[in-house]
Scaffold this motif. Structure first.
Motif: not given
Length: 138
Positions: A39, A45, A79-80, A113-120
């Motif tokens: 992730r 962020q 932008r990832g 792909d930040l929608a897939r790999y971004r961790w919050t």
């Protein structure tokens, strides 16, 4: 020769924070240590989660000089993409290779792909105080 003007009080300038950057850099390192393998988080962020006390660029500075136990490679640009390829003291492709080893896939553009790999991180749970019992009137 005239020196650089000092920033006005209360104005954030990259990593300049009251008491120096070490306190906020420690907070950055603690946050990055929490990112699970596979992730990522972005520089912006992290800056936002720290209340914008530092700029995204200052987060990058912190990553460039971080302790060995901080998984710096899990922090990418907005932008990832991997911003470390521009650094002359780092082998090109190192960040990407480390992320790929953790299962992160890059698209044909070289971005994640930040929608897939971004961790919050989960928001901190609110502290709940036990209701106090009222004493019965005498």
């Amino acid at each position: 020769m005239r020196g650089r003007a000092r920033p006005r009080a209360g104005v954030r300038v990259h990593g300049d924070t009251p008491g120096g950057p070490s306190g906020v850099f420690s907070e950055i390192y603690e946050l990055v240590r929490q990112i699970p393998p596979g992730r990522v988080m972005t520089y912006g962020q992290i800056a936002a989660l720290l209340g914008h006390r530092v700029s995204p660029r200052a987060v990058g500075w912190a990553m460039h000089g971080c302790p060995a136990d901080v998984p710096w490679h899990r922090v990418v640009n907005a932008r990832g993409g991997c911003s470390t390829d521009r650094l002359t003291d780092m082998p090109p492709g190192l960040q990407r290779a480390l992320l790929e080893r953790e299962g992160v896939r890059f698209g044909s553009t070289g971005r994640i792909d930040l929608a897939r790999y971004r961790w919050t991180p989960a928001p901190p749970s609110p502290h709940r105080e036990e209701p106090q019992q009222e004493e019965a009137p005498p």
